[in-house]
Design an enzyme around this catalytic site. Structure first.
Site, PDB file in Angstrom:
ATOM      1  N   ASN A 201       0.871  -1.180   0.000  1.00 30.22           N
ATOM      2  CA  ASN A 201       0.000   0.000   0.000  1.00 30.22           C
ATOM      3  C   ASN A 201       0.903   1.224   0.000  1.00 30.22           C
ATOM      4  O   ASN A 201       1.495   1.562   1.019  1.00 30.22           O
ATOM      5  CB  ASN A 201      -0.886  -0.029   1.262  1.00 30.22           C
ATOM      6  CG  ASN A 201      -1.688   1.252   1.419  1.00 30.22           C
ATOM      7  OD1 ASN A 201      -1.793   2.051   0.480  1.00 30.22           O
ATOM      8  ND2 ASN A 201      -2.251   1.453   2.602  1.00 30.22           N
ATOM      9  N   TRP A 202       0.979   1.874  -1.153  1.00 27.01           N
ATOM     10  CA  TRP A 202       1.917   2.991  -1.276  1.00 27.01           C
ATOM     11  C   TRP A 202       1.387   4.270  -0.634  1.00 27.01           C
ATOM     12  O   TRP A 202       2.108   5.244  -0.525  1.00 27.01           O
ATOM     13  CB  TRP A 202       2.210   3.259  -2.756  1.00 27.01           C
ATOM     14  CG  TRP A 202       2.998   2.185  -3.438  1.00 27.01           C
ATOM     15  CD1 TRP A 202       3.367   0.968  -2.926  1.00 27.01           C
ATOM     16  CD2 TRP A 202       3.527   2.238  -4.761  1.00 27.01           C
ATOM     17  NE1 TRP A 202       4.084   0.268  -3.851  1.00 27.01           N
ATOM     18  CE2 TRP A 202       4.199   1.018  -4.994  1.00 27.01           C
ATOM     19  CE3 TRP A 202       3.491   3.179  -5.788  1.00 27.01           C
ATOM     20  CZ2 TRP A 202       4.837   0.734  -6.199  1.00 27.01           C
ATOM     21  CZ3 TRP A 202       4.121   2.902  -6.989  1.00 27.01           C
ATOM     22  CH2 TRP A 202       4.786   1.686  -7.189  1.00 27.01           C
ATOM     23  N   LYS A 203       0.130   4.265  -0.271  1.00 21.38           N
ATOM     24  CA  LYS A 203      -0.513   5.464   0.293  1.00 21.38           C
ATOM     25  C   LYS A 203      -0.270   6.661  -0.642  1.00 21.38           C
ATOM     26  O   LYS A 203      -0.183   6.471  -1.850  1.00 21.38           O
ATOM     27  CB  LYS A 203       0.000   5.731   1.708  1.00 21.38           C
ATOM     28  CG  LYS A 203      -0.022   4.467   2.579  1.00 21.38           C
ATOM     29  CD  LYS A 203       0.171   4.743   4.018  1.00 21.38           C
ATOM     30  CE  LYS A 203       0.300   3.421   4.757  1.00 21.38           C
ATOM     31  NZ  LYS A 203       0.163   3.555   6.182  1.00 21.38           N
TER      32      LYS A 203
ATOM     33  N   HIS B 148      -9.474   1.031   4.949  1.00 19.10           N
ATOM     34  CA  HIS B 148      -8.185   1.234   5.624  1.00 19.10           C
ATOM     35  C   HIS B 148      -8.392   2.171   6.810  1.00 19.10           C
ATOM     36  O   HIS B 148      -9.189   3.110   6.739  1.00 19.10           O
ATOM     37  CB  HIS B 148      -7.169   1.825   4.645  1.00 19.10           C
ATOM     38  CG  HIS B 148      -5.774   1.808   5.183  1.00 19.10           C
ATOM     39  ND1 HIS B 148      -5.319   2.747   6.080  1.00 19.10           N
ATOM     40  CD2 HIS B 148      -4.741   0.947   4.979  1.00 19.10           C
ATOM     41  CE1 HIS B 148      -4.067   2.463   6.394  1.00 19.10           C
ATOM     42  NE2 HIS B 148      -3.695   1.377   5.737  1.00 19.10           N
TER      43      HIS B 148
ATOM     44  N   GLU C 221      -6.735   4.535   7.958  1.00 15.04           N
ATOM     45  CA  GLU C 221      -6.505   5.960   7.712  1.00 15.04           C
ATOM     46  C   GLU C 221      -7.754   6.607   7.126  1.00 15.04           C
ATOM     47  O   GLU C 221      -8.088   7.754   7.419  1.00 15.04           O
ATOM     48  CB  GLU C 221      -5.287   6.152   6.789  1.00 15.04           C
ATOM     49  CG  GLU C 221      -3.989   5.903   7.557  1.00 15.04           C
ATOM     50  CD  GLU C 221      -2.829   5.433   6.724  1.00 15.04           C
ATOM     51  OE1 GLU C 221      -2.859   5.546   5.488  1.00 15.04           O
ATOM     52  OE2 GLU C 221      -1.858   4.917   7.332  1.00 15.04           O
TER      53      GLU C 221
ATOM     54  N   GLU D 194      -5.454  -5.264  10.427  1.00 15.35           N
ATOM     55  CA  GLU D 194      -4.458  -4.218  10.625  1.00 15.35           C
ATOM     56  C   GLU D 194      -4.723  -3.495  11.941  1.00 15.35           C
ATOM     57  O   GLU D 194      -5.523  -2.543  11.974  1.00 15.35           O
ATOM     58  CB  GLU D 194      -4.525  -3.210   9.483  1.00 15.35           C
ATOM     59  CG  GLU D 194      -4.189  -3.789   8.134  1.00 15.35           C
ATOM     60  CD  GLU D 194      -3.579  -2.739   7.218  1.00 15.35           C
ATOM     61  OE1 GLU D 194      -2.467  -2.947   6.752  1.00 15.35           O
ATOM     62  OE2 GLU D 194      -4.227  -1.700   7.008  1.00 15.35           O
TER      63      GLU D 194
ATOM     64  N   GLY E 193       2.360   1.993  10.686  1.00 12.25           N
ATOM     65  CA  GLY E 193       3.302   3.107  10.559  1.00 12.25           C
ATOM     66  C   GLY E 193       4.014   3.464  11.846  1.00 12.25           C
ATOM     67  O   GLY E 193       4.641   4.522  11.938  1.00 12.25           O
TER      68      GLY E 193
ATOM     69  N   SER F   2       3.359  -2.420  10.225  1.00  8.82           N
ATOM     70  CA  SER F   2       4.817  -2.434  10.405  1.00  8.82           C
ATOM     71  C   SER F   2       5.452  -3.764  10.027  1.00  8.82           C
ATOM     72  O   SER F   2       6.414  -4.210  10.663  1.00  8.82           O
ATOM     73  CB  SER F   2       5.186  -2.023  11.836  1.00  8.82           C
ATOM     74  OG  SER F   2       4.727  -0.706  12.097  1.00  8.82           O
TER      75      SER F   2
ATOM     76  N   GLY G  17       2.841  -1.175   4.249  1.00  8.55           N
ATOM     77  CA  GLY G  17       2.890   0.251   3.907  1.00  8.55           C
ATOM     78  C   GLY G  17       4.323   0.668   3.622  1.00  8.55           C
ATOM     79  O   GLY G  17       4.860   0.423   2.543  1.00  8.55           O
ATOM     80  N   GLY G  18       4.964   1.277   4.630  1.00 14.09           N
ATOM     81  CA  GLY G  18       6.295   1.871   4.464  1.00 14.09           C
ATOM     82  C   GLY G  18       7.305   1.000   3.737  1.00 14.09           C
ATOM     83  O   GLY G  18       7.984   1.480   2.809  1.00 14.09           O
TER      84      GLY G  18
HETATM   85  C1  PEP Z   1      -0.773   0.055   5.929  1.00 19.23           C
HETATM   86  O1  PEP Z   1      -0.839   1.227   5.643  1.00 19.23           O
HETATM   87  O2  PEP Z   1      -1.658  -0.707   5.525  1.00 19.23           O
HETATM   88  C2  PEP Z   1       0.348  -0.404   6.746  1.00 19.23           C
HETATM   89  C3  PEP Z   1       0.284  -1.595   7.269  1.00 19.23           C
HETATM   90  O3  PEP Z   1       1.414   0.456   6.916  1.00 19.23           O
HETATM   91  P1  PEP Z   1       2.850   0.114   7.584  1.00 19.23           P
HETATM   92  O4  PEP Z   1       3.316  -1.179   6.985  1.00 19.23           O
HETATM   93  O5  PEP Z   1       3.727   1.258   7.226  1.00 19.23           O
HETATM   94  O6  PEP Z   1       2.611  -0.028   9.042  1.00 19.23           O
END
Ligand code: PEP
Length: 251
Positions: A9-11, A95, A97, A167, A173, A213, A234-235
């Site tokens: 997930n590049w956001k 999600h 966010e 999640e 994050g 994470s 994500g990251g």
């Molecule tokens: C996400 O945004 O779905 C996520 C899991 O981010 P991260 O891996 O950065 O925690």
């Protein structure tokens, strides 16, 4: 057998040239991986570009959200039919966010999910509790509500492409990953819920991803859990070497 899915997930990150570079690197780095599904979810403006770059690659393209209607007067929204049309196979819905920053309700997420299914796009429904909810021992109540409302009225026959992503909000994050045991515990409950709601076939075949994470250093132990069928990342998905290592997890 559930084929693992590793999804990035590049956001709201990267610009056109960076998208091109990351996808070129990723395509090379995951070449030959055949026993797992790889998905990248770039921002809307780059979906068609990503689909073109990945045309001859097994890496799939997904979107991070979609509208709850197929067409019409919805300024600024993007129809799941359009996403399908530009080459997406999946869409992330609910999600945390979007739930937290944009006020998305379970009802709105449900409407988006129905519309995505109608358009032939496979949804990745995200569920997860906040730290406060976990500390108040409400983790399962929250997740059950998100599942019940998100999947309201869905028939077993419509779940073929459905993916659930657990999640925990406190892990997204933050660098604070759920322990493999914490993830497995919730995934097991989600699978039992799927069995009661849709029957043993759907429960056994639905992929449940962990997100929060995930990185190159913890993916192996998470993937070793029997009910963890992949990761929503994500990251770490923004760095080709890291994401490739996640895709090449060893469990
Ligand atoms: C996400 O945004 O779905 C996520 C899991 O981010 P991260 O891996 O950065 O925690």
């Amino acid at each position: 057998m559930r084929r693992p899915i590793l999804a990035g997930n590049w956001k709201m990150n990267l610009l056109r040239r960076e998208v091109e570079r990351l996808l070129d690197e990723l395509r090379a780095a995951v070449a030959g991986v055949a026993d797992r599904e790889v998905l990248v979810c770039p921002p809307f403006p780059y979906l068609a570009q990503a689909a073109a770059i990945l045309e001859a690659s097994p890496i799939q393209v997904g979107a991070q959200d979609c509208c709850w209607e197929l067409r019409g007067a919805f300024t600024g929204e993007v129809s799941p039919a359009m996403l399908k049309d530009v080459g997406c196979t999946r869409v992330i819905l609910g999600h945390s966010e979007r739930r937290q920053l944009l006020g998305e309700t379970d009802e709105r997420i449900h409407a988006k999910l129905r519309c995505a299914v109608k358009a032939g796009l496979n949804p990745i429904l995200c569920v997860g509790e906040t730290l406060e909810e976990r500390q108040a021992d409400r983790t399962w109540d929250v997740i059950r509500r998100q599942l019940e409302r998100g999947l309201l009225g869905l028939e077993a026959a419509e779940t073929a492409g459905l993916v659930i992503a657990y999640e925990p909000v406190w892990a997204i994050g933050t660098g604070q990953t759920a322990t493999p045991a914490q993830a497995q515990h919730v995934h097991r409950r989600i699978r039992s819920w799927l069995e009661k709601r849709f029957g043993p076939g759907v429960s056994a075949s639905t992929r449940i991803l962990y997100g929060g994470s995930v990185n190159a250093g913890n993916v192996d132990v998470l993937m070793a859990e029997p009910d963890v069928d992949g990761g929503l990342v994500g990251g770490a998905s923004l760095r080709a070497a890291d994401f490739a290592r996640i895709v090449r997890f060893e469990a």
